[in-house]
Design an enzyme around this catalytic site. Structure first.
Site, PDB file in Angstrom:
ATOM      1  CG  ASP A   1      38.454   1.505 -25.807  1.00  0.00           C
ATOM      2  OD1 ASP A   1      38.457   2.139 -25.195  1.00  0.00           O
ATOM      3  OD2 ASP A   1      39.076   2.333 -26.992  1.00  0.00           O
TER       4      ASP A   1
ATOM      5  CE  LYS B   1      37.545   5.542 -25.404  1.00  0.00           C
ATOM      6  NZ  LYS B   1      39.076   6.261 -24.372  1.00  0.00           N
TER       7      LYS B   1
ATOM      8  CG  ASN C   1      35.607   4.616 -28.457  1.00  0.00           C
ATOM      9  OD1 ASN C   1      35.781   6.044 -28.956  1.00  0.00           O
ATOM     10  ND2 ASN C   1      36.243   4.227 -27.959  1.00  0.00           N
TER      11      ASN C   1
ATOM     12  CG  ASP D   1      38.319   4.237 -31.756  1.00  0.00           C
ATOM     13  OD1 ASP D   1      39.021   2.803 -32.373  1.00  0.00           O
ATOM     14  OD2 ASP D   1      38.893   4.461 -30.532  1.00  0.00           O
TER      15      ASP D   1
ATOM     16  CB  THR E   1      39.591   3.612 -21.631  1.00  0.00           C
ATOM     17  OG1 THR E   1      39.783   3.498 -22.874  1.00  0.00           O
ATOM     18  CG2 THR E   1      39.242   4.586 -20.998  1.00  0.00           C
TER      19      THR E   1
HETATM   20  N1  LIG Z   1      32.030   8.891 -37.728  1.00  0.00           N
HETATM   21  C1  LIG Z   1      32.730  10.209 -37.078  1.00  0.00           C
HETATM   22  N2  LIG Z   1      32.100  11.372 -37.562  1.00  0.00           N
HETATM   23  C2  LIG Z   1      31.847  11.824 -36.880  1.00  0.00           C
HETATM   24  N3  LIG Z   1      32.555  12.308 -35.441  1.00  0.00           N
HETATM   25  C3  LIG Z   1      33.577  11.106 -35.113  1.00  0.00           C
HETATM   26  C4  LIG Z   1      33.584  10.090 -36.715  1.00  0.00           C
HETATM   27  N4  LIG Z   1      34.573   9.124 -36.708  1.00  0.00           N
HETATM   28  C5  LIG Z   1      34.933   9.620 -35.416  1.00  0.00           C
HETATM   29  N5  LIG Z   1      34.944  11.046 -34.581  1.00  0.00           N
HETATM   30  C6  LIG Z   1      35.308  11.739 -34.470  1.00  0.00           C
HETATM   31  O1  LIG Z   1      36.455  11.596 -33.956  1.00  0.00           O
HETATM   32  C7  LIG Z   1      36.950  11.445 -32.137  1.00  0.00           C
HETATM   33  C8  LIG Z   1      38.006   9.981 -32.499  1.00  0.00           C
HETATM   34  O2  LIG Z   1      37.428   8.559 -33.343  1.00  0.00           O
HETATM   35  P1  LIG Z   1      38.368   7.470 -33.274  1.00  0.00           P
HETATM   36  O3  LIG Z   1      37.637   7.061 -31.626  1.00  0.00           O
HETATM   37  O4  LIG Z   1      37.350   7.205 -33.777  1.00  0.00           O
HETATM   38  O5  LIG Z   1      39.553   7.852 -33.363  1.00  0.00           O
HETATM   39  P2  LIG Z   1      40.576   6.795 -32.372  1.00  0.00           P
HETATM   40  O6  LIG Z   1      42.199   7.612 -33.445  1.00  0.00           O
HETATM   41  O7  LIG Z   1      40.702   5.276 -32.701  1.00  0.00           O
HETATM   42  O8  LIG Z   1      40.577   7.517 -31.331  1.00  0.00           O
HETATM   43  P3  LIG Z   1      41.064   6.270 -29.971  1.00  0.00           P
HETATM   44  O9  LIG Z   1      42.183   7.743 -29.251  1.00  0.00           O
HETATM   45  O10 LIG Z   1      39.902   7.193 -28.735  1.00  0.00           O
HETATM   46  O11 LIG Z   1      41.112   5.180 -30.347  1.00  0.00           O
HETATM   47  C9  LIG Z   1      35.766  10.060 -32.163  1.00  0.00           C
HETATM   48  O12 LIG Z   1      35.920  10.695 -30.227  1.00  0.00           O
HETATM   49  C10 LIG Z   1      35.015  11.349 -32.558  1.00  0.00           C
HETATM   50  O13 LIG Z   1      35.250  12.317 -31.903  1.00  0.00           O
END
Ligand SMILES: Nc1ncnc2c1ncn2[C@@H]1O[C@H](COP(=O)(O)OP(=O)(O)OP(=O)(O)O)[C@@H](O)[C@H]1O
Ligand SMILES: Nc1nc2c(ncn2[C@@H]2O[C@@H]3COP(=O)(O)O[C@H]3[C@H]2O)c(=O)[nH]1
Ligand SMILES: Nc1nc2c(ncn2[C@@H]2O[C@@H]3COP(=O)(O)O[C@H]3[C@H]2O)c(=O)[nH]1
Length: 908
Positions: free
Chosen positions: A721, A723, A726, A739, A758
């Site tokens: 994933d 991009k 992430n 992620d 994606t």
């Molecule tokens: N460790 C972190 N520190 C700061 N911001 C974070 C962190 N983890 C996640 N985020 C923020 O939260 C967002 C969403 O997190 P993540 O991508 O892990 O969630 P997801 O539910 O898996 O989203 P996606 O729909 O992209 O798969 C990230 O794009 C980032 O902006």
């Protein structure tokens, strides 16, 4: 004449053509005959009635002029199979050479599927992943050109994409991560069912194993073969006497450095030596038992592959007793007639080998000739013989024992004197025949091992000659369920590759001394490298798990050091230090509860919920990111498996380019992941604000991803994933991968079939549902480079379907803007190859090929690794709770999700 080059190797100098030895000529003649016959398309019966003078000198001349044919190995047989018009000839030739078609088919099947075929257990474990692929015929034809066009009107519509993030401006918003398990194509592929390996170990041959040193009563004597006087004083280096009842591997007759005999050391030791010896010990008891043991003895010699006239029964007369003659015709008929009144007969052999030149002669009475020429190897089928050396009694052999092989194997004079002490019936195999069998067996086995190694992913990129070298020295060993193949703390000198079955890895806990289960390893996996790399001591226990036993190919330290130790995967596969360090870090969070966490602000919104910036109640010097995921939504989108895998991979990864997961929590509604916070914001936000990056900036971020991929891929973890969303910047400006919802640990050499990622970043093989592996990450790396350099990914359509169409047209159909330098576009194109196997990073040099690419010339990799390199963009992070680098997120409009107490998340 010496043969200097053997493609199949394992042919010893003693088997080469020289003035005195007809062996080579005979062997060659056999091949030529077969080859000749093949061209003249004879019938199978012509072949199997090859005249006994096949080794005559006329063939010798032909043969010398056609040495390449003489070198026909399995490879040639395979080619022959492809070329031959008359398949019967080929099968006759294959059979002639003791070739086992089942083994070939199996190897081919494996290779078809790039190594290891999906195993059923795993399929069960992972119903959502690895969509089975049973019918290769239904697979779409391989992509020779990049023009696949999916007609969106005809295809199923894609299932709902992952929840949209509303804050991203529409102009820049891309399709969200996909969750579905359905590919856009209507072709449903199933993974081939695995077939257990058919390593036919029972065909192993050796003569070493057949000795027993049990002393018995001395009786009147007749010399069968005699140790030459010349040998008596001074004794030249005698072949080591095999220890009685020893394990097969324990006895290696000669070191590899000894020239003319060295390759014989590579002829496999018997796999059943123990039972073989046991059987022979009982041999004298009853005719039935004797018959059984003799059959085993013969099997040990691969006698079933011997020419029909190759084995004679030698009748040894005790003084004053009538000898019994058994006609060779009778014996070669293989009729079940009771030949000597004791109920067993020589099995009818299937193979013509040159030996029948002499097999017509009866050698009844050869006892009296007291062969010192080491021409025959005898299988003692009846009676008792005494072994002595330099006049000293050594042992008495009875029943189905093999004797006289040493002189043949080492081309030396007899090493002991064998004397009949009762009337003996012996079956003799002449030197040439024995050698032919050994040579052929060696060649066949070597080719099989080479094929096997090729299908083992860590070896797949090794050069053919390296594989042959490895095959040449490896030995196959077998273990029974519960056997400790390796014991923690013991000294170790060997490296193992599992060729059949499963083993359990356990490590003794320092505090409790209990053995903790670590993992299972199966076919194609290796172990034992740590003792060879470190201080000799085994760091774990390896226990045979399969009820039907485990077979391993064992490689010695020297070969390991020379040919294997430098492989990347060998260095990283079982990284205890990293794992321990990581466990220690996680330990710090052991006592933190959900209620100890205080939410400061929202950092992001993902598919399953929000990511909050949190602090622990007692400590305001640090902050963390808490990812909160709705259980109901995970279940709805069937992402349970992915979430578990995300937890496992992020919780164990010990890489500074990967966001660390410290602890997980759960309640009725949510799963939570407590991670390190990266307050520099998403790379995506910076890219959005800047439009695009220059070459150097892109290089830095790409390099961070290369490091993260290096870590993951060397552990066979695919990320899937990639991009800019992430990629998070830490306060220093270094990028970390976050992620891991689609990351997956692959079994060695295996592929996975889940359609995820994606849209703009998915590789063609994902769209086409061909099965994908870490090479799909290299594709997305090329896409990332392009997006960072231009602000837009190369393959962008107005909806996912159109995007897929563009992806399938390939990178060459994409126009590269001027600001992409030649080197950068060259690298992007090398990463975005349609054929996964051609992608840079996936080839022999691994990911280092990317690091060495011209675009990275002068890049300070070491500085990146030790974080001394200045990042191109330094984010402004005022304190540990500064969220200025993140967008604002309104509260979740949906409200709290329903409870889920079904328990699927018990291991989270
Ligand atoms: N460790 C972190 N520190 C700061 N911001 C974070 C962190 N983890 C996640 N985020 C923020 O939260 C967002 C969403 O997190 P993540 O991508 O892990 O969630 P997801 O539910 O898996 O989203 P996606 O729909 O992209 O798969 C990230 O794009 C980032 O902006
Ligand atoms: N050298 C040796 N040969 C043995 C022993 N026991 C059985 N033999 C057999 O005696 C045979 C004598 O002839 P070879 O040297 O060809 O092969 C020898 C072995 O097959 C032993 O303890 N030492
Ligand atoms: N130390 C360690 N060894 C492992 C692990 N998984 C598999 N092994 C293998 O177990 C082997 C035991 O013997 P070695 O220490 O020589 O090499 C070890 C590894 O090849 C693991 O997690 N830790």
């Amino acid at each position: 004449m010496k043969i200097t080059h053997y493609p199949g190797k394992a042919v010893d100098a003693s088997l080469s053509l020289d003035n005195n030895s007809a062996m080579g000529a005979l062997y060659e003649a056999n091949w030529l005959q077969a080859h000749h016959q093949h061209h003249r398309a004879p019938t199978q019966s012509t072949l199997s009635r090859q005249p006994s003078n096949a080794g005559s000198s006329s063939f010798l001349l032909d043969g010398i002029s056609a040495l390449s044919k003489y070198q026909m190995t399995l490879e040639n047989i395979r080619q022959l199979e492809q070329q031959a018009q008359d398949k019967r000839i080929v099968s006759a030739i294959k059979e002639l050479n003791g070739y086992r078609p089942s083994a070939l088919q199996h190897h081919q099947q494996q290779q078809l599927h790039n190594g290891w075929v999906a195993e059923e257990e795993e399929q069960l474990e992972e119903p959502l992943e690895d969509k089975a692929k049973t019918d290769n015929a239904s697979t779409p034809a391989a992509a020779s050109v990049n023009h696949y066009v999916l007609d969106p009107t005809e295809r199923q519509r894609l299932p709902r994409p992952r929840q949209q993030v509303s804050v991203k401006p529409p102009s820049l918003r891309r399709s969200q991560t996909m969750l579905q398990h359905q590919p856009p194509s209507y072709v449903t592929l199933r993974a081939p069912k695995s077939k257990p390996a058919q390593h036919n170990s029972s065909n192993s041959s050796s003569a070493y194993s057949t000795f027993s040193s049990a002393a018995e009563d001395r009786q009147p004597e007749r010399v069968i073969c005699q140790q030459p006087l010349r040998l008596l004083q001074p004794p030249t280096e005698p072949p080591p006497a095999p220890p009685a009842g020893s394990k097969a591997r324990a006895f290696k007759p000669l070191s590899r450095s000894q020239t003319s005999v060295q390759r014989y050391a590579t002829i496999r030791m018997p796999n059943h030596s123990a039972s073989f010896c046991r059987a022979t010990a009982r041999a004298a008891e009853t005719p039935d038992v004797r018959r059984h043991s003799l059959e085993q003895a013969l099997q040990g010699l691969q006698l079933e592959e011997v020419a029909q006239d190759a084995v004679e029964q030698v009748v040894i007369r005790q003084p004053g007793k009538q000898s019994r003659h058994i006609s060779p015709v009778a014996s070669s008929n293989g009729s079940s007639k009771d030949l000597n009144g004791e109920g067993f007969c020589i099995p009818r052999p299937r193979l013509i080998v040159p030996v029948h030149t002499y097999a017509r002669r009866r050698r009844t009475g050869n006892l009296k000739e007291q062969s010192t020429n080491a021409q025959d190897e005898d299988v003692a089928s009846d009676g008792r013989v005494e072994v002595s050396r330099e006049g000293k009694y050594l042992s008495t052999l009875s029943g189905a024992k093999v004797l006289g092989e040493l002189a043949i194997l080492y081309n030396c004079q007899r090493t002991a004197t064998i004397t009949a002490i009762s009337e003996c019936n012996l079956w003799a195999i002449e030197r040439q025949c024995f050698q032919t069998i050994m040579m052929r067996t060696g060649l066949i086995r070597q080719a099989e091992y080479t094929d096997f190694l090729k299908s083992v992913p860590i070896f797949k990129d090794l050069a053919e000659d390296t594989l042959i070298k490895i095959s040449d020295v490896l030995e196959e060993t077998h273990y029974q369920r519960g056997d400790y193949i390796v014991r923690q703390g013991a000294r170790g000198d060997t490296f193992f590759i599992i060729s059949k079955g499963k083993v359990r890895v356990t490590i003794k806990q320092q505090d409790t001394q209990e053995e903790k289960f670590i993992r299972m390893l199966g076919k194609g996996d290796f172990f034992g490298e740590k003792a060879l790399q470190g201080d000799d001591l085994r760091t774990a226990n390896i226990i045979c798990e399969s009820p039907e036993g485990v077979s391993c190919l064992v490689i010695d330290r020297e070969t390991f050091n020379q040919l294997i130790s430098s492989l990347d995967e060998i260095k990283h596969r079982y990284d205890d230090e990293g794992a321990m360090e990581r466990r220690k870090i996680n330990e710090e969070f052991r006592d933190i509860n959900l209620t100890d966490l205080r939410v400061i602000a929202t950092l992001g919104v993902g598919g399953f919920g929000r990511v909050e910036l949190v602090q622990t109640n007692g400590d305001s010097s640090r902050s963390f990111a808490l990812k909160q995921m709705k259980k109901s939504q995970i279940v709805e989108t069937r992402q349970q498996q992915h979430i578990m895998s995300e937890k496992e991979i992020m919780g164990e990864a010990n890489c500074q380019f990967i966001v660390k997961l410290f602890k997980t929590f759960k309640d009725k509604k949510y799963l939570y992941m407590l991670m390190e916070s990266c307050l520099g914001g998403e790379l995506w936000t910076i890219l959005r604000d800047k439009g695009n990056f220059d070459d150097a900036t892109t290089r830095f971020y790409t390099a961070c991803v290369v490091e993260a991929f290096d870590y993951l891929h060397s552990r066979n973890i695919i990320y899937r994933d990639l991009k800019p969303e992430n990629l998070l910047l830490d306060e220093k400006g270094y990028v970390k991968l976050v992620d891991f919802g689609f990351a997956k640990k692959l079994q060695t050499g295996r592929k996975t079939w889940t359609f995820c990622g994606t849209p703009e970043y998915v590789a063609p093989e994902v769209i086409l549902n061909r099965g994908h592996d870490i090479s799909a990450d290299y594709w997305s790396l090329g896409v990332l480079m392009f997006e960072l350099l231009t602000g837009t990914p190369p393959f962008t359509g107005s909806d996912p379907m159109r995007t897929y169409n563009i992806i399938l047209k390939g990178i060459d159909a994409i126009e590269f803007p001027r600001n992409i330098t030649r080197n950068a576009s060259n690298l992007i194109k090398k990463l975005c190859r349609d054929n996964p196997a051609e992608r840079l990073g996936y080839q022999r040099g691994g990911i280092s090929e990317i690091q060495k690419h011209k675009w990275f010339d002068g890049f300070y990799w070491w500085g990146l690794q030790n974080r001394s390199l200045e990042p191109p963009i330094k984010p402004s992070v005022k304190n540990v709770v500064d969220t200025a680098n993140f967008d604002d997120y309104p509260p979740d409009p949906e409200g709290p999700p329903p409870d889920d107490v079904s328990g699927w998340d018990k291991d989270f």
